[in-house]
Structures are given as C-alpha cells and as structure tokens.
Design a protein around this motif. Structure first.
Motif, PDB file in Angstrom:
ATOM      1  N   LEU A 157      55.781  32.625   2.201  1.00  0.00           N
ATOM      2  CA  LEU A 157      55.964  32.605   3.667  1.00  0.00           C
ATOM      3  C   LEU A 157      56.233  31.168   4.308  1.00  0.00           C
ATOM      4  N   LYS A 158      55.480  30.294   3.500  1.00  0.00           N
ATOM      5  CA  LYS A 158      55.294  28.772   4.077  1.00  0.00           C
ATOM      6  C   LYS A 158      56.693  28.122   3.638  1.00  0.00           C
ATOM      7  N   LYS A 159      57.288  28.581   2.477  1.00  0.00           N
ATOM      8  CA  LYS A 159      58.603  28.237   1.897  1.00  0.00           C
ATOM      9  C   LYS A 159      59.787  28.531   2.697  1.00  0.00           C
ATOM     10  N   LEU A 160      59.619  29.952   3.116  1.00  0.00           N
ATOM     11  CA  LEU A 160      60.667  30.372   3.800  1.00  0.00           C
ATOM     12  C   LEU A 160      60.388  29.852   5.524  1.00  0.00           C
ATOM     13  N   GLN A 161      59.504  29.647   5.788  1.00  0.00           N
ATOM     14  CA  GLN A 161      59.363  28.832   7.430  1.00  0.00           C
ATOM     15  C   GLN A 161      59.664  27.562   7.023  1.00  0.00           C
ATOM     16  N   ALA A 162      59.759  27.006   6.161  1.00  0.00           N
ATOM     17  CA  ALA A 162      60.249  25.232   5.977  1.00  0.00           C
ATOM     18  C   ALA A 162      61.750  25.382   5.819  1.00  0.00           C
ATOM     19  N   LEU A 163      62.364  26.610   5.098  1.00  0.00           N
ATOM     20  CA  LEU A 163      63.774  26.537   5.014  1.00  0.00           C
ATOM     21  C   LEU A 163      64.398  26.887   6.265  1.00  0.00           C
ATOM     22  N   ILE A 164      63.668  27.754   7.088  1.00  0.00           N
ATOM     23  CA  ILE A 164      64.083  27.835   8.397  1.00  0.00           C
ATOM     24  C   ILE A 164      63.880  26.849   9.575  1.00  0.00           C
TER      25      ILE A 164
END
Length: 172
Positions: A157-164
C-alpha cells in the motif's frame, strides 16, 4: 553504438568475386556495397584460401581444447599474426583467438575448457515455501504468519501511494 551486421553467403560471395574475378579494388567494392573494407579483405582471403566454403557462416562453432592449444602453439612457434592464424585454421573472428590466448596465459589449459553458457543458477537467495504439515499451527505461529502478511500488505500500500503521488506531482 551500432548493431553488428551479419552478411549472408550470397553477399560475401558477390563481394569476393568482384575483387578476384572482375579485379575491382577492395576500396571500390566496400564503397559500392557500403560495408567495411576490412570485411571485404577478410572475405577475399577466406575465399582464396578455402574457396566458396570459406564464406559459409559458422554460427556457434565450438572448438576442442586440443584445437585451441594447437592454434596457440602455432602462433608462438611460427610467429603468426592474428589474421594469418585465422586464415590458417579457418577461424572467422580474430577476437576468438585473442580470448584463447588470454585465457591460456591466465589459467593454462583449464582456461581453454568450454565454459557453461547462460546465467548461473543461484539458489543461495531462494527461499523455499514451507511445506504445510498435517498438524495445526500453534497460536504463536498463526500470529507470526498474520503479522508477516500484514507487513507485506502495508508495504504494498505504501508503494502504491508513492506511485499515485509521483503521477500527480511530476517533477520537472
């Protein structure tokens, strides 16, 4: 960096025959056919030495240790150049001979042995999946598994948030 071009048999034969039969110069043929003069010179030499067979492609040719040793000894004994060695032993690329000489100088006969090709298989970093046994897990083992699963989910979820965020705010 330009891609290495492979020439087909008919093209090599045509170039060699232009030089040998029509008596055109290597420079003229290289300009006419838009290829390097060194290629023309090499093809003509192989054609003179071995005939039309000398122009055939030898892809993935493997050489025995005895043959490699024979080539290296001939270079030392007869003081041959790389070009002359390639012609005498029908080796199309001088870089092959250079590699053999280097390997022999560094490692001896062991260096001339065929090496394994491709990427080496490394199992040191590989974690095998634990086999499920028939007995039920203890409460502590269940909590450890759940904790690991939640950690992985949190990282995802952290990586997904960083990509967004990166897509919303592109850096100039």
């Amino acid at each position: 960096m330009e891609r290495k071009v492979k020439y087909d048999y008919a093209f090599k034969l045509e170039c060699a025959e232009l030089v040998l039969k029509k008596h055109y110069s290597e420079v003229y043929v290289s300009k006419l056919k838009q290829t390097a003069r060194s290629n023309i010179r090499k093809w003509v030499s192989f054609y003179k030495c071995y005939g039309e067979i000398g122009l055939l492609s030898r892809k993935n040719q493997s050489y025995s240790i005895d043959f490699k040793l024979k080539v290296i000894k001939a270079i030392k004994k007869d003081s041959l150049s790389l070009k002359a060695t390639g012609l005498r032993f029908n080796i199309p690329d001088q870089a092959i001979i250079v590699k053999w000489k280097k390997d022999f100088a560094n490692f001896g006969i062991e260096g001339l042995k065929a090496k394994q090709r491709g990427r080496p298989i490394s199992m040191s970093n590989y974690k095998r999946k634990k086999h499920k046994s028939g007995k039920p897990l203890t409460r502590e083992e269940e909590l450890l598994e759940e904790n690991e699963r939640l950690r992985c989910e949190n990282e995802l979820l952290k990586k997904l948030q960083a990509l967004i965020q990166a897509r919303r705010n592109p850096k100039p």
